[in-house]
Design an enzyme around this catalytic site. Structure first.
Site, PDB file in Angstrom:
ATOM      1  N   HIS A  26       0.812  -1.213   0.000  1.00  0.00           N
ATOM      2  CA  HIS A  26       0.000   0.000   0.000  1.00  0.00           C
ATOM      3  C   HIS A  26       0.843   1.261   0.000  1.00  0.00           C
ATOM      4  O   HIS A  26       2.014   1.248   0.350  1.00  0.00           O
ATOM      5  CB  HIS A  26      -0.972   0.012   1.180  1.00  0.00           C
ATOM      6  CG  HIS A  26      -0.289   0.006   2.518  1.00  0.00           C
ATOM      7  ND1 HIS A  26      -0.004  -1.144   3.196  1.00  0.00           N
ATOM      8  CD2 HIS A  26       0.156   1.015   3.291  1.00  0.00           C
ATOM      9  CE1 HIS A  26       0.588  -0.844   4.340  1.00  0.00           C
ATOM     10  NE2 HIS A  26       0.698   0.449   4.416  1.00  0.00           N
ATOM     11  N   ARG A 100      12.288  -6.504   6.336  1.00  0.00           N
ATOM     12  CA  ARG A 100      11.036  -6.832   7.004  1.00  0.00           C
ATOM     13  C   ARG A 100       9.937  -6.387   6.049  1.00  0.00           C
ATOM     14  O   ARG A 100       9.844  -5.205   5.711  1.00  0.00           O
ATOM     15  CB  ARG A 100      10.891  -6.086   8.323  1.00  0.00           C
ATOM     16  CG  ARG A 100       9.520  -6.289   8.968  1.00  0.00           C
ATOM     17  CD  ARG A 100       9.286  -5.252  10.078  1.00  0.00           C
ATOM     18  NE  ARG A 100       7.981  -5.361  10.661  1.00  0.00           N
ATOM     19  CZ  ARG A 100       6.895  -4.687  10.240  1.00  0.00           C
ATOM     20  NH1 ARG A 100       6.965  -3.862   9.219  1.00  0.00           N
ATOM     21  NH2 ARG A 100       5.743  -4.843  10.848  1.00  0.00           N
ATOM     22  N   ASP A 102       6.455  -5.387   5.520  1.00  0.00           N
ATOM     23  CA  ASP A 102       5.276  -4.918   6.226  1.00  0.00           C
ATOM     24  C   ASP A 102       4.018  -5.402   5.505  1.00  0.00           C
ATOM     25  O   ASP A 102       3.975  -5.439   4.275  1.00  0.00           O
ATOM     26  CB  ASP A 102       5.291  -3.388   6.260  1.00  0.00           C
ATOM     27  CG  ASP A 102       4.129  -2.815   7.042  1.00  0.00           C
ATOM     28  OD1 ASP A 102       4.216  -2.777   8.275  1.00  0.00           O
ATOM     29  OD2 ASP A 102       3.134  -2.403   6.402  1.00  0.00           O
ATOM     30  N   LYS A 105       0.775 -10.135   4.522  1.00  0.00           N
ATOM     31  CA  LYS A 105      -0.455 -10.917   4.316  1.00  0.00           C
ATOM     32  C   LYS A 105      -1.398 -10.274   3.308  1.00  0.00           C
ATOM     33  O   LYS A 105      -2.344 -10.893   2.852  1.00  0.00           O
ATOM     34  CB  LYS A 105      -1.174 -11.154   5.633  1.00  0.00           C
ATOM     35  CG  LYS A 105      -2.011  -9.990   6.120  1.00  0.00           C
ATOM     36  CD  LYS A 105      -2.698 -10.382   7.390  1.00  0.00           C
ATOM     37  CE  LYS A 105      -4.017  -9.692   7.557  1.00  0.00           C
ATOM     38  NZ  LYS A 105      -4.752 -10.230   8.671  1.00  0.00           N
ATOM     39  N   HIS A 106      -1.129  -9.025   2.934  1.00  0.00           N
ATOM     40  CA  HIS A 106      -1.943  -8.342   1.943  1.00  0.00           C
ATOM     41  C   HIS A 106      -1.357  -8.474   0.534  1.00  0.00           C
ATOM     42  O   HIS A 106      -1.782  -7.775  -0.391  1.00  0.00           O
ATOM     43  CB  HIS A 106      -2.127  -6.874   2.322  1.00  0.00           C
ATOM     44  CG  HIS A 106      -2.931  -6.718   3.570  1.00  0.00           C
ATOM     45  ND1 HIS A 106      -4.299  -6.843   3.593  1.00  0.00           N
ATOM     46  CD2 HIS A 106      -2.552  -6.483   4.847  1.00  0.00           C
ATOM     47  CE1 HIS A 106      -4.737  -6.675   4.828  1.00  0.00           C
ATOM     48  NE2 HIS A 106      -3.694  -6.464   5.605  1.00  0.00           N
ATOM     49  N   GLU A 132       5.722  -9.534   8.111  1.00  0.00           N
ATOM     50  CA  GLU A 132       4.675  -9.199   9.069  1.00  0.00           C
ATOM     51  C   GLU A 132       3.390  -9.874   8.593  1.00  0.00           C
ATOM     52  O   GLU A 132       2.875  -9.556   7.522  1.00  0.00           O
ATOM     53  CB  GLU A 132       4.459  -7.699   9.166  1.00  0.00           C
ATOM     54  CG  GLU A 132       3.335  -7.376  10.139  1.00  0.00           C
ATOM     55  CD  GLU A 132       2.730  -6.007   9.936  1.00  0.00           C
ATOM     56  OE1 GLU A 132       2.378  -5.387  10.948  1.00  0.00           O
ATOM     57  OE2 GLU A 132       2.584  -5.568   8.780  1.00  0.00           O
TER      58      GLU A 132
END
Length: 185
Positions: A26, A100, A102, A105-106, A132
């Site tokens: 995003h 990492r 972020d 899962k999206h 994450e």
């Protein structure tokens, strides 16, 4: 970039590794980009605005809708992948030791794996990467831990509850965490 390279060199001189936090699904909510007129990336490279349902039994909306008010990039678009690979390469060339991811899962697991494979290819598998993945009804750590270790948010919630007003420190005697050796706690 010059300042980041200096920081990385200083950290390495102290025996420390530097992990970059990358946000690939995003964009930020900014009024001047309200119409998805981001420099260098067209509207066609974004998912449609739609509500996410975290308990509908599938992961479609988690992967293909905006995260709240945050415009969500379509990871299946070649333009998006090229821009993000370029970003990863710049960071690796500066000396970053890992990433990492972020809100992993999206992004579909196959796309996340493609980025991890790209990183591994560019630095001969020397980077340390983790993801994450906040678990919910539709998403589990196991959906992603075959790619890279995942952040353990169950442990975070247990600690937050114990230290919150009205919490009970005795609950820390038996911590609840993701039952997986690859979990990052």
């Amino acid at each position: 970039e010059k300042d980041l390279k200096t920081l990385i060199e200083k950290a390495h001189g102290c025996g420390m590794k530097v992990i970059a936090d990358v946000v690939f699904n995003h964009m930020a909510t900014m009024l001047e980009y309200g119409d998805l007129n981001f420099p260098g990336i067209s509207k066609e490279n974004f998912h449609p605005r739609c509500p996410i349902n975290y308990s509908d039994g599938n992961r479609d909306t988690e992967i293909n809708c905006w995260l709240g008010e945050l415009p969500d990039l379509d990871q299946n678009k070649e333009t998006v992948q090229l821009i993000q690979k370029k970003h990863l390469k710049i960071l690796l060339d500066l000396g970053i030791d890992g990433f990492r991811f972020d809100a992993a899962k999206h992004i579909s697991p196959d796309i996340v794996k493609m980025y991890i494979d790209y990183i591994d290819k560019k630095n001969n598998g020397k980077a340390w990467n983790y993801l994450e993945v906040i678990e919910d009804h539709d998403t589990k750590a196991e959906d992603y831990d075959w790619i890279a270790p995942v952040t353990d948010f169950q442990l975070y919630r247990s600690l937050k509850s114990a230290f919150s007003i009205g919490g009970d420190l005795r609950s820390l005697k038996q911590l609840e965490a993701v039952n997986n050796a690859k979990s990052i706690t």
